[in-house]
Design a protein around this motif. Structure first.
Motif, PDB file in Angstrom:
ATOM      1  N   ASN A  25       0.708  -1.240  -0.067  1.00  0.00           N
ATOM      2  CA  ASN A  25      -0.185   0.074   0.151  1.00  0.00           C
ATOM      3  C   ASN A  25       0.977   1.229   0.034  1.00  0.00           C
ATOM      4  N   ASN A  26       1.928   1.318   0.648  1.00  0.00           N
ATOM      5  CA  ASN A  26       2.748   2.476   0.881  1.00  0.00           C
ATOM      6  C   ASN A  26       4.235   2.156   0.321  1.00  0.00           C
ATOM      7  N   ILE A  27       4.277   2.811  -0.841  1.00  0.00           N
ATOM      8  CA  ILE A  27       5.786   2.303  -1.584  1.00  0.00           C
ATOM      9  C   ILE A  27       6.797   2.895  -0.769  1.00  0.00           C
ATOM     10  N   LYS A  28       6.692   3.844  -0.175  1.00  0.00           N
ATOM     11  CA  LYS A  28       7.987   4.524   0.453  1.00  0.00           C
ATOM     12  C   LYS A  28       8.134   3.731   1.834  1.00  0.00           C
ATOM     13  N   GLU A  29       7.188   3.343   2.440  1.00  0.00           N
ATOM     14  CA  GLU A  29       7.348   2.409   3.501  1.00  0.00           C
ATOM     15  C   GLU A  29       7.815   0.999   3.072  1.00  0.00           C
ATOM     16  N   ALA A  30       7.385   0.509   1.928  1.00  0.00           N
ATOM     17  CA  ALA A  30       7.579  -0.880   1.407  1.00  0.00           C
ATOM     18  C   ALA A  30       8.862  -0.997   1.087  1.00  0.00           C
ATOM     19  N   TRP A  31       9.794  -0.043   0.633  1.00  0.00           N
ATOM     20  CA  TRP A  31      11.230   0.136   0.385  1.00  0.00           C
ATOM     21  C   TRP A  31      12.013  -0.354   1.583  1.00  0.00           C
ATOM     22  N   LEU A  32      11.647  -0.113   2.705  1.00  0.00           N
ATOM     23  CA  LEU A  32      11.889  -0.277   3.946  1.00  0.00           C
ATOM     24  C   LEU A  32      11.841  -2.034   4.590  1.00  0.00           C
ATOM     25  N   LEU A  33      10.504  -2.162   4.409  1.00  0.00           N
ATOM     26  CA  LEU A  33      10.032  -3.407   4.818  1.00  0.00           C
ATOM     27  C   LEU A  33      10.636  -4.644   3.887  1.00  0.00           C
ATOM     28  N   VAL A  34      10.823  -4.209   2.711  1.00  0.00           N
ATOM     29  CA  VAL A  34      11.324  -5.478   1.652  1.00  0.00           C
ATOM     30  C   VAL A  34      12.409  -6.088   2.172  1.00  0.00           C
ATOM     31  N   LEU A  35      13.353  -5.522   3.033  1.00  0.00           N
ATOM     32  CA  LEU A  35      14.481  -5.925   3.613  1.00  0.00           C
ATOM     33  C   LEU A  35      14.103  -7.188   4.491  1.00  0.00           C
ATOM     34  N   ASN A  36      12.922  -7.198   4.986  1.00  0.00           N
ATOM     35  CA  ASN A  36      12.536  -8.378   5.817  1.00  0.00           C
ATOM     36  C   ASN A  36      11.954  -9.642   4.848  1.00  0.00           C
ATOM     37  N   GLN A  37      11.972  -9.215   3.583  1.00  0.00           N
ATOM     38  CA  GLN A  37      11.439 -10.235   2.586  1.00  0.00           C
ATOM     39  C   GLN A  37      12.585 -10.707   1.750  1.00  0.00           C
ATOM     40  N   LEU A  38      13.732 -10.389   1.914  1.00  0.00           N
ATOM     41  CA  LEU A  38      14.760 -10.461   0.834  1.00  0.00           C
ATOM     42  C   LEU A  38      15.178 -12.052   0.830  1.00  0.00           C
ATOM     43  N   ASN A  39      15.323 -12.701   2.027  1.00  0.00           N
ATOM     44  CA  ASN A  39      15.591 -14.088   2.013  1.00  0.00           C
ATOM     45  C   ASN A  39      14.576 -14.834   0.912  1.00  0.00           C
ATOM     46  N   LYS A  40      13.185 -14.455   1.333  1.00  0.00           N
ATOM     47  CA  LYS A  40      12.320 -15.180   0.503  1.00  0.00           C
ATOM     48  C   LYS A  40      12.271 -14.814  -0.986  1.00  0.00           C
ATOM     49  N   ILE A  41      12.625 -13.525  -1.171  1.00  0.00           N
ATOM     50  CA  ILE A  41      12.516 -13.132  -2.506  1.00  0.00           C
ATOM     51  C   ILE A  41      13.719 -14.034  -3.555  1.00  0.00           C
ATOM     52  N   ILE A  42      15.089 -13.860  -2.817  1.00  0.00           N
ATOM     53  CA  ILE A  42      16.095 -14.761  -3.485  1.00  0.00           C
ATOM     54  C   ILE A  42      15.816 -16.017  -3.632  1.00  0.00           C
ATOM     55  N   ARG A  43      15.205 -16.614  -2.758  1.00  0.00           N
ATOM     56  CA  ARG A  43      14.904 -18.062  -2.770  1.00  0.00           C
ATOM     57  C   ARG A  43      13.985 -18.341  -3.873  1.00  0.00           C
ATOM     58  N   ALA A  44      12.831 -17.382  -3.976  1.00  0.00           N
ATOM     59  CA  ALA A  44      11.912 -17.729  -5.143  1.00  0.00           C
ATOM     60  C   ALA A  44      12.539 -17.462  -6.463  1.00  0.00           C
ATOM     61  N   SER A  45      13.612 -16.654  -6.573  1.00  0.00           N
ATOM     62  CA  SER A  45      14.030 -16.287  -7.712  1.00  0.00           C
ATOM     63  C   SER A  45      15.145 -17.447  -8.372  1.00  0.00           C
ATOM     64  N   GLN A  46      15.114 -18.395  -7.685  1.00  0.00           N
ATOM     65  CA  GLN A  46      16.252 -19.570  -7.968  1.00  0.00           C
ATOM     66  C   GLN A  46      15.682 -20.168  -9.308  1.00  0.00           C
ATOM     67  N   THR A  47      14.466 -20.332  -9.558  1.00  0.00           N
ATOM     68  CA  THR A  47      13.996 -21.152 -10.738  1.00  0.00           C
ATOM     69  C   THR A  47      14.330 -20.226 -12.307  1.00  0.00           C
ATOM     70  N   ASP A  48      14.068 -18.812 -12.018  1.00  0.00           N
ATOM     71  CA  ASP A  48      14.367 -17.894 -13.055  1.00  0.00           C
ATOM     72  C   ASP A  48      15.704 -17.660 -13.324  1.00  0.00           C
ATOM     73  N   VAL A  49      16.486 -17.829 -12.123  1.00  0.00           N
ATOM     74  CA  VAL A  49      18.106 -17.700 -12.432  1.00  0.00           C
ATOM     75  C   VAL A  49      18.709 -18.975 -13.086  1.00  0.00           C
ATOM     76  N   GLU A  50      18.207 -19.985 -12.595  1.00  0.00           N
ATOM     77  CA  GLU A  50      18.367 -21.331 -13.350  1.00  0.00           C
ATOM     78  C   GLU A  50      18.038 -21.332 -14.851  1.00  0.00           C
ATOM     79  N   MET A  51      17.100 -20.830 -15.139  1.00  0.00           N
ATOM     80  CA  MET A  51      16.509 -20.952 -16.664  1.00  0.00           C
ATOM     81  C   MET A  51      17.402 -19.729 -17.288  1.00  0.00           C
ATOM     82  N   ILE A  52      17.798 -18.892 -16.878  1.00  0.00           N
ATOM     83  CA  ILE A  52      18.790 -17.986 -17.498  1.00  0.00           C
ATOM     84  C   ILE A  52      20.157 -18.505 -17.658  1.00  0.00           C
ATOM     85  N   LEU A  53      20.527 -19.391 -16.728  1.00  0.00           N
ATOM     86  CA  LEU A  53      21.773 -20.166 -16.867  1.00  0.00           C
ATOM     87  C   LEU A  53      21.800 -21.074 -17.970  1.00  0.00           C
ATOM     88  N   TYR A  54      20.619 -21.717 -17.839  1.00  0.00           N
ATOM     89  CA  TYR A  54      20.497 -22.870 -18.831  1.00  0.00           C
ATOM     90  C   TYR A  54      20.588 -22.104 -20.303  1.00  0.00           C
TER      91      TYR A  54
END
Length: 126
Positions: free
Chosen positions: A16-45
């Protein structure tokens, strides 16, 4: 790094609040990186098929090693643009660029130096 940045941006925009979300995204970073694994593997392939890389497993190690610190730097810079972080605060991975850093950060306990374990340091110039 592109899939990770894309997911970071998607998460922020979904809030809802973009400015605040940029601070809160730090709490989501581990999940985001793990969720990106499939995309990264496809690019590498694809890069392996195009012969842009020779060893997919070595490339994965390199990406994993840099993903977290690069994502932190990206989020930090965007937070500075949104004025969530003061202009006098900087981020660096080059500790030698900070005057007297070792003497300021090391802790002496009973004649032993305790060194912090960090790849990236956020510091302020006063």
């Amino acid at each position: 790094m592109t899939p990770i940045v894309k997911r970071i941006n998607q998460w922020v925009v979904s809030q809802n609040n973009i400015k605040e979300a940029w601070l809160l995204v730090l709490n989501q970073l581990n999940k985001i990186i793990r969720a990106s694994q499939t995309d990264v593997e496809m690019i590498l392939y694809q890069r392996l098929q195009q012969k842009k890389i020779k060893n997919k497993s070595q490339a994965i190690k390199s990406i994993v090693g840099n993903a977290f610190s690069n994502a932190l730097i990206y989020i930090f810079l965007v937070n500075k643009c949104h004025k969530n972080i003061p202009n006098w605060m900087f981020i660096t991975s080059q500790l030698s660029s900070i005057p007297n850093f070792k003497s300021a950060i090391n802790i002496n306990i009973q004649n032993e130096v305790q060194k912090p374990d960090m790849d990236i340091v956020i510091y302020a110039i006063i």
